[in-house]
Enzyme design. Structure first.
Site, PDB file in Angstrom:
ATOM      1  N   MET A  32       0.850  -1.196   0.000  1.00 45.66           N
ATOM      2  CA  MET A  32       0.000   0.000   0.000  1.00 45.66           C
ATOM      3  C   MET A  32       0.889   1.250   0.000  1.00 45.66           C
ATOM      4  O   MET A  32       0.447   2.334   0.392  1.00 45.66           O
ATOM      5  CB  MET A  32      -0.936  -0.013   1.202  1.00 45.66           C
ATOM      6  CG  MET A  32      -1.915  -1.200   1.128  1.00 45.66           C
ATOM      7  SD  MET A  32      -3.408  -0.975   2.088  1.00 45.66           S
ATOM      8  CE  MET A  32      -2.757  -0.792   3.707  1.00 45.66           C
ATOM      9  N   HIS A  39       9.350  -3.539   3.405  1.00 43.55           N
ATOM     10  CA  HIS A  39       8.925  -3.768   2.016  1.00 43.55           C
ATOM     11  C   HIS A  39      10.148  -4.040   1.127  1.00 43.55           C
ATOM     12  O   HIS A  39      10.112  -4.895   0.255  1.00 43.55           O
ATOM     13  CB  HIS A  39       8.222  -2.525   1.451  1.00 43.55           C
ATOM     14  CG  HIS A  39       6.961  -2.154   2.158  1.00 43.55           C
ATOM     15  ND1 HIS A  39       6.855  -1.048   2.957  1.00 43.55           N
ATOM     16  CD2 HIS A  39       5.737  -2.734   2.158  1.00 43.55           C
ATOM     17  CE1 HIS A  39       5.631  -0.951   3.424  1.00 43.55           C
ATOM     18  NE2 HIS A  39       4.928  -1.960   2.963  1.00 43.55           N
ATOM     19  N   GLN A  63     -10.175  -2.325   2.748  1.00 48.67           N
ATOM     20  CA  GLN A  63      -9.659  -3.076   3.892  1.00 48.67           C
ATOM     21  C   GLN A  63      -9.483  -2.195   5.128  1.00 48.67           C
ATOM     22  O   GLN A  63      -8.987  -2.639   6.144  1.00 48.67           O
ATOM     23  CB  GLN A  63      -8.372  -3.805   3.530  1.00 48.67           C
ATOM     24  CG  GLN A  63      -7.149  -2.941   3.331  1.00 48.67           C
ATOM     25  CD  GLN A  63      -5.971  -3.772   2.857  1.00 48.67           C
ATOM     26  OE1 GLN A  63      -5.903  -4.172   1.705  1.00 48.67           O
ATOM     27  NE2 GLN A  63      -5.019  -4.038   3.740  1.00 48.67           N
ATOM     28  N   ASP A 152       2.339  -9.234   9.214  1.00 46.73           N
ATOM     29  CA  ASP A 152       0.882  -9.406   9.172  1.00 46.73           C
ATOM     30  C   ASP A 152       0.603 -10.913   9.110  1.00 46.73           C
ATOM     31  O   ASP A 152       0.213 -11.438   8.068  1.00 46.73           O
ATOM     32  CB  ASP A 152       0.311  -8.689   7.946  1.00 46.73           C
ATOM     33  CG  ASP A 152       0.475  -7.185   8.059  1.00 46.73           C
ATOM     34  OD1 ASP A 152      -0.236  -6.573   8.859  1.00 46.73           O
ATOM     35  OD2 ASP A 152       1.361  -6.634   7.368  1.00 46.73           O
ATOM     36  N   GLN A 155      -2.863 -12.139   8.109  1.00 46.64           N
ATOM     37  CA  GLN A 155      -3.064 -11.860   6.685  1.00 46.64           C
ATOM     38  C   GLN A 155      -2.372 -12.933   5.833  1.00 46.64           C
ATOM     39  O   GLN A 155      -2.945 -13.446   4.865  1.00 46.64           O
ATOM     40  CB  GLN A 155      -2.498 -10.481   6.338  1.00 46.64           C
ATOM     41  CG  GLN A 155      -2.326 -10.228   4.845  1.00 46.64           C
ATOM     42  CD  GLN A 155      -1.945  -8.791   4.530  1.00 46.64           C
ATOM     43  OE1 GLN A 155      -2.800  -7.907   4.591  1.00 46.64           O
ATOM     44  NE2 GLN A 155      -0.695  -8.536   4.194  1.00 46.64           N
ATOM     45  N   LEU A 186       8.923  -2.883  11.742  1.00 49.82           N
ATOM     46  CA  LEU A 186       8.724  -1.720  10.862  1.00 49.82           C
ATOM     47  C   LEU A 186       7.301  -1.728  10.332  1.00 49.82           C
ATOM     48  O   LEU A 186       6.754  -2.770   9.985  1.00 49.82           O
ATOM     49  CB  LEU A 186       9.719  -1.749   9.703  1.00 49.82           C
ATOM     50  CG  LEU A 186      11.191  -1.672  10.066  1.00 49.82           C
ATOM     51  CD1 LEU A 186      12.033  -1.417   8.814  1.00 49.82           C
ATOM     52  CD2 LEU A 186      11.484  -0.595  11.108  1.00 49.82           C
ATOM     53  N   SER A 188       4.334   1.187   8.273  1.00 46.05           N
ATOM     54  CA  SER A 188       4.085   2.549   7.779  1.00 46.05           C
ATOM     55  C   SER A 188       3.402   3.388   8.858  1.00 46.05           C
ATOM     56  O   SER A 188       3.540   4.611   8.876  1.00 46.05           O
ATOM     57  CB  SER A 188       3.200   2.491   6.537  1.00 46.05           C
ATOM     58  OG  SER A 188       3.742   1.563   5.634  1.00 46.05           O
TER      59      SER A 188
HETATM   60  O1  PAF Z   1      -0.121  -5.819   3.629  1.00 49.68           O
HETATM   61  C1  PAF Z   1      -0.524  -4.896   2.890  1.00 49.68           C
HETATM   62  O2  PAF Z   1       0.154  -3.908   2.673  1.00 49.68           O
HETATM   63  C2  PAF Z   1      -1.900  -4.998   2.273  1.00 49.68           C
HETATM   64  O3  PAF Z   1      -2.776  -5.657   3.119  1.00 49.68           O
HETATM   65  C3  PAF Z   1      -1.904  -5.665   0.886  1.00 49.68           C
HETATM   66  C4  PAF Z   1      -1.442  -7.117   0.963  1.00 49.68           C
HETATM   67  C5  PAF Z   1      -0.991  -4.889  -0.047  1.00 49.68           C
HETATM   68  C6  PAF Z   1      -3.306  -5.653   0.298  1.00 49.68           C
HETATM   69  O4  PAF Z   1      -3.797  -4.351   0.185  1.00 49.68           O
END
Ligand code: PAF
Length: 283
Positions: A32, A39, A63, A152, A155, A186, A188
């Protein structure tokens, strides 16, 4: 050299058609934006094992269960492109909202059970929004591999369940959490912590590591977890949404000797922090 920023699926498909025709392996890193070293670690991992790397940047409104969180989410496209420039990324896909959710869009992907608790209980609709956009982004980018951070954790398990259940032709690759020198994972959202809260935030991973050590040494998990929650609350975190030990894959109650995960979400000065680490109940 900086990677081309692509906004239209047609342009993206022109690239991926050529790569696929040449038998090249495509890796995608969905993000995102507001990129940080976590990242960049995913991108480096993709770079090492794929012929072509696509980074997607899309702040997915579906989301965010909290409109204020969505409004305050950092949008830093220029800075993101500059961070990606030295990493040898082949394309940065930055679709706009109307492309992802055009008028009349009526499909949602919903993964059940594993989404009921933890983040799912505290962020209604979050995982449906995440699963829907990840499906869309995978369909648009057509990768062989997709890279997700362990930070996450829930997720990651939801995405794995979805890919298994729907026979999606993509390998999900997990990357370990990147931490600041004081241990804070880390994120955002860390940018929104005040200086004092940023210092205090390191107590979250410290508390998790301490609780994991005690549980693995044979202490009864329930009181250790209760003390960990109380320690965070006592240090100014509030509320502590959860701090729980769960089976690492199913997120059900943990079984002795099976891989488990200690997961937490807690607010600090209006910023919601999440973290998780491995911790196995002795067999
Ligand atoms: O982890 C994230 O940054 C978001 O949940 C993702 C996987 C890019 C989906 O929007």
């Amino acid at each position: 050299m900086s990677a081309p920023i692509i906004r239209q699926p047609g342009e993206l498909h022109a690239l991926t058609d050529a790569w696929l025709a040449a038998g090249q392996v495509i890796g995608v890193v969905p993000t995102m934006g507001a990129l940080h070293d976590g990242h960049l670690g995913l991108v480096r991992m993709a770079r090492e094992s794929c012929d072509r790397v696509i980074v997607t940047i899309f702040v997915n409104p579906r989301q965010f269960n909290n409109p204020e969180d969505l409004a305050r989410y950092p949008r830093t496209e220029q800075a993101d492109a500059a961070l990606l420039a030295p990493l040898g990324v082949d394309a940065v896909f930055v679709p706009d909202g109307a492309l992802i959710y055009p008028p009349g869009h009526a499909t949602s992907v919903s993964v059940t059970r594993i989404t009921d608790e933890l983040e799912g209980a505290h962020r209604p609709g979050h995982f449906d929004g995440m699963a829907t956009v990840v499906t869309l982004l995978l369909n648009l980018t057509r990768p062989h591999r997709a890279y997700f951070g362990e930070k996450d954790w829930q997720q990651l398990q939801v995405v794995r369940q979805m890919v298994r259940d729907l026979h999606m032709p993509v390998e999900i690759v997990a990357c370990p959490t990147t931490r600041a020198p004081d241990g804070l994972a880390l994120s955002s959202r860390n940018q929104r912590l005040t200086a004092a809260d940023r210092e205090r935030a390191a107590l979250l991973p410290r508390t998790l590591f301490d609780a994991a050590r005690r549980i693995e040494a044979g202490e009864d998990a329930a009181p250790v977890l209760a003390q960990a929650r109380a320690a965070l609350a006592g240090a100014g975190f509030g509320p502590v949404d959860y701090l729980e030990l769960r089976d690492a894959r199913t997120l059900a109650q943990p079984q002795p000797g099976q891989p488990a995960r200690l997961l937490a979400a807690a607010w600090l000065g209006g910023v919601r922090l999440i973290d998780n680490i491995a911790a196995t109940l002795p067999g």
